[in-house]
Design an enzyme around this catalytic site. Structure first.
Site, PDB file in Angstrom:
ATOM      1  N   TYR A  80       0.895  -1.256   0.046  1.00 49.10           N
ATOM      2  CA  TYR A  80      -0.157  -0.053   0.006  1.00 49.10           C
ATOM      3  C   TYR A  80       1.023   1.227   0.135  1.00 49.10           C
ATOM      4  CZ  TYR A  80      -3.672   3.089   1.257  1.00 49.10           C
ATOM      5  OH  TYR A  80      -4.839   3.863   1.274  1.00 49.10           O
ATOM      6  N   PHE A 132      -8.490  19.528 -24.864  1.00 49.19           N
ATOM      7  CA  PHE A 132      -8.715  17.946 -25.077  1.00 49.19           C
ATOM      8  C   PHE A 132     -10.019  17.873 -24.341  1.00 49.19           C
ATOM      9  CE2 PHE A 132      -9.103  13.652 -23.950  1.00 49.19           C
ATOM     10  CZ  PHE A 132      -8.897  13.156 -25.166  1.00 49.19           C
ATOM     11  N   THR A 133     -10.917  17.023 -24.735  1.00 47.57           N
ATOM     12  CA  THR A 133     -12.372  16.723 -24.311  1.00 47.57           C
ATOM     13  C   THR A 133     -12.429  16.871 -22.472  1.00 47.57           C
ATOM     14  OG1 THR A 133     -12.139  14.297 -24.631  1.00 47.57           O
ATOM     15  CG2 THR A 133     -13.363  15.791 -26.072  1.00 47.57           C
ATOM     16  N   ASP A 222       0.712  18.905 -21.152  1.00 43.52           N
ATOM     17  CA  ASP A 222      -0.168  17.706 -21.322  1.00 43.52           C
ATOM     18  C   ASP A 222       0.741  16.656 -22.264  1.00 43.52           C
ATOM     19  OD1 ASP A 222      -1.564  15.261 -22.070  1.00 43.52           O
ATOM     20  OD2 ASP A 222      -3.243  16.512 -22.040  1.00 43.52           O
ATOM     21  N   LYS A 265      -1.063   6.180 -22.654  1.00 41.64           N
ATOM     22  CA  LYS A 265      -0.662   6.581 -23.962  1.00 41.64           C
ATOM     23  C   LYS A 265       1.065   6.943 -23.620  1.00 41.64           C
ATOM     24  CE  LYS A 265      -4.561   9.230 -25.669  1.00 41.64           C
ATOM     25  NZ  LYS A 265      -4.825   8.736 -27.108  1.00 41.64           N
ATOM     26  N   ARG A 388     -14.333  12.906 -33.947  1.00 42.76           N
ATOM     27  CA  ARG A 388     -13.930  14.187 -33.442  1.00 42.76           C
ATOM     28  C   ARG A 388     -14.256  15.278 -34.178  1.00 42.76           C
ATOM     29  NH1 ARG A 388     -11.292  12.483 -28.566  1.00 42.76           N
ATOM     30  NH2 ARG A 388     -13.313  12.656 -28.385  1.00 42.76           N
ATOM     31  N   PHE A 454     -20.265  12.518 -26.198  1.00 46.29           N
ATOM     32  CA  PHE A 454     -19.760  11.694 -27.225  1.00 46.29           C
ATOM     33  C   PHE A 454     -19.497  10.118 -26.575  1.00 46.29           C
ATOM     34  CE2 PHE A 454     -15.287  11.456 -25.996  1.00 46.29           C
ATOM     35  CZ  PHE A 454     -15.261  12.762 -24.852  1.00 46.29           C
TER      36      PHE A 454
HETATM   37  N1  F0G Z   1      -4.972  14.500 -22.679  1.00 42.08           N
HETATM   38  C1  F0G Z   1      -4.870  13.937 -23.774  1.00 42.08           C
HETATM   39  C2  F0G Z   1      -4.021  14.750 -24.846  1.00 42.08           C
HETATM   40  C3  F0G Z   1      -5.369  12.678 -24.338  1.00 42.08           C
HETATM   41  O1  F0G Z   1      -5.160  12.285 -25.348  1.00 42.08           O
HETATM   42  C4  F0G Z   1      -6.058  11.987 -23.158  1.00 42.08           C
HETATM   43  C5  F0G Z   1      -7.023  10.637 -23.501  1.00 42.08           C
HETATM   44  C6  F0G Z   1      -6.115  12.687 -21.920  1.00 42.08           C
HETATM   45  C7  F0G Z   1      -5.708  13.870 -21.448  1.00 42.08           C
HETATM   46  C8  F0G Z   1      -7.061  11.845 -20.831  1.00 42.08           C
HETATM   47  O2  F0G Z   1      -6.186  10.633 -20.519  1.00 42.08           O
HETATM   48  O3  F0G Z   1      -7.900   8.647 -21.019  1.00 42.08           O
HETATM   49  O4  F0G Z   1      -5.787   8.512 -19.262  1.00 42.08           O
HETATM   50  O5  F0G Z   1      -7.910   9.911 -18.747  1.00 42.08           O
HETATM   51  N2  F0G Z   1      -7.282  10.493 -24.701  1.00 42.08           N
HETATM   52  C9  F0G Z   1      -7.598   9.406 -25.005  1.00 42.08           C
HETATM   53  C10 F0G Z   1      -7.928   9.145 -26.806  1.00 42.08           C
HETATM   54  C11 F0G Z   1      -8.904   9.038 -24.424  1.00 42.08           C
HETATM   55  O6  F0G Z   1      -8.770   8.301 -27.152  1.00 42.08           O
HETATM   56  O7  F0G Z   1      -7.581   9.989 -27.429  1.00 42.08           O
HETATM   57  P1  F0G Z   1      -6.969   9.620 -19.904  1.00 42.08           P
END
Ligand code: F0G
Length: 481
Positions: A80, A132-133, A222, A265, A388, A454
């Site tokens: 832990y 980013f979303t 990021d 990623k 997108r 989405f």
């Molecule tokens: N920032 C970027 C540039 C991303 O591409 C993503 C995730 C995140 C933050 C969020 O990270 O998913 O680990 O919580 N992108 C994925 C995609 C979901 O399919 O492009 P996460």
């Protein structure tokens, strides 16, 4: 990166790995594909894997792992608190980014939540090259807003600008002058996701950070898509061509106050976190980790994933590893261009992006062309992409539709997952679809969640265009799948 020429002059990317574990795939008949996309509310997120042949939804958490990553998972130290795995991971981050502190989080958006909760207040403005979303959702949830300051070329779908993700420094300076007191930090998104995986140059990243620091503001990066961006800096930026990937990474990190990432990623594993140089900043955000993620030495991640991430980060410093994605994407993009199919240029990282606005110009933006194209590509080939475009946007506070600046269908290229013949198959089916593009119609919402619609929104076709597409497929392909 190994330069390997073919004697016959063929110009294809050569895999510098071998496949040792495989997963069988099924391609279901076109009639079943049409049924499946209806069941999924025309939202590719809601398709089931058993109905998918090539899953190009995302590279998130689905890149192939290396033998070394898998092996490391077996020696992970589970506890832990105080796990040796966490120490190995922080040591690796220190080696790569020269950062002294690391806050683990269960994935990228959890890191975004921690940063947003620490710095964003009602009325805050967060300048970014592009949103980013999940990032935007966290900022707006807390009463802040996002200003997108990417250079004009960023949203031009076809361009030969090598760094379409660059910050527009004049616009940034103007915003800092006019509204500086509302800006807690500026965010760079490496490998700008929503505009086609487009990189920033090292020069632009450094100049942005210098400008931001001259106003006494924090610089956040990021780094989720940093691996592609590193490849593009090395191959497209004259001044960086003699720098190693490690040197480029260190140059970037030296200018950043906060480096956060999705390890789904960056690092080819799962998880995420925030790497920092400064103890005061670390302390400021620290208490949110045990509150929302988990104890400070795991932050919601399994130790196995952390161990794999440490190895994955090391492998990210290897051009032979990080070049595979961009080279396959470049191949796919160039093949589609050769066949006349409209795509985002220059090829970026993350995936190949179809331009729905030019693919089906007869479908109005209010009828979600990128989502419609996503449904059509799935029907044509069992290939799952990701919308997108406008569906991925949020409505304005007054409920009106926020039309996206670009309508793209992303066909992600999880690293080392697909073979070149699978990519060729995808190109073939997309070309068929392009030749039958007049059949594709629009979509409308039947169920629309108020946030991140989405992910789970459901749509239906505005006419019987999908039945017509199935009939055309049968006519051209006979009994073939
Ligand atoms: N920032 C970027 C540039 C991303 O591409 C993503 C995730 C995140 C933050 C969020 O990270 O998913 O680990 O919580 N992108 C994925 C995609 C979901 O399919 O492009 P996460």
């Amino acid at each position: 990166m190994a330069e390997i020429q073919f004697y016959t002059g063929e110009n294809v990317p050569l895999e510098l790995h071998k496949v040792r574990i495989v997963q069988k795939l099924d391609l279901v008949p076109v009639e079943r594909r049409a049924e499946a996309i209806t069941e999924a509310g025309n939202n590719t997120f809601l398709l089931k894997n058993k109905d998918i042949f090539l899953d190009m939804l995302t590279d998130s958490g689905v890149n192939a792992m290396s033998d070394r990553q898998l092996a490391s998972m077996m020696v992970a130290d589970d506890s832990y608190a105080g796990s040796a795995t966490f120490t190995r991971l922080t040591d690796k981050l220190k080696e790569i980014f020269n950062t002294d502190y690391f806050l683990p989080a269960h994935q990228g958006r959890a890191a975004e939540n921690i940063i947003a909760m620490t710095f964003v207040k009602e009325g805050s403005i967060i300048p970014m090259n592009y949103h980013f979303t999940t990032t935007k959702a966290h900022v707006t949830r807390l009463g802040g807003s996002v200003e997108e300051l990417v250079i004009d070329e960023g949203i031009q779908i076809t361009s030969d600008h090598p760094f379409k993700g660059n910050f527009d420094l004049d616009k940034l300076k103007k915003l800092l002058d006019e509204k500086g007191e509302r800006i807690p930090f500026v965010r760079i998104e490496a490998g700008t996701n929503l505009i086609g995986g487009q990189p920033l140059s090292l020069e632009n990243m450094e100049a942005t950070a210098d400008l931001v620091h001259s106003y006494g503001k924090l610089m956040v990066i990021d780094a989720s898509l940093l691996q592609d961006n590193l490849y593009f800096i090395k191959t497209r930026e004259e001044a960086a061509k003699d720098l190693s990937i490690r040197e480029i990474t260190k140059r970037i990190s030296a200018k950043m106050d906060i480096i956060y990432f999705s390890a789904r990623k960056l690092g080819f594993a799962r998880g995420g976190g925030i790497a920092l140089h400064d103890k005061a900043l670390y302390t400021k955000m620290r208490e949110l980790v045990p509150m929302f993620e988990g104890f400070l030495t795991y932050g919601g991640m399994s130790v196995r994933e952390m161990e794999a991430m440490a190895v994955g980060l090391e492998e990210t410093m290897d051009m032979d590893v990080i070049s595979q994605g961009p080279l396959f994407i470049e191949y796919m993009t160039n093949e589609l261009i050769r066949l006349g199919v409209p795509v985002v240029t220059p090829p970026g990282g993350l995936g190949c992006h179809l331009d729905a606005s030019r693919f089906i110009p007869h479908v109005r933006q209010e009828e979600y062309p990128a989502a419609a194209l996503g449904a059509a590509v799935y029907i044509a080939g069992g290939i799952r992409g990701m919308e997108r475009g406008t569906v991925s946007e949020q409505r304005e506070p007054d409920g009106s539709e926020h039309l996206a600046s670009v309508e793209l269908l992303r066909l992600a290229m999880p690293r080392r997952v697909f073979t070149l013949s699978q990519v060729k198959y995808a190109v073939d089916r997309i070309k068929w679809l392009y030749d039958h593009r007049d059949l594709i119609g629009g979509l409308r919402f039947v169920e629309e969640p108020s946030s991140l619609r989405f992910f789970f929104g459901r749509l239906e076709p505005t006419s019987d265009w999908q039945d017509k597409l199935v009939k055309a497929f049968r006519k051209d392909f006979g009994d073939s799948l």
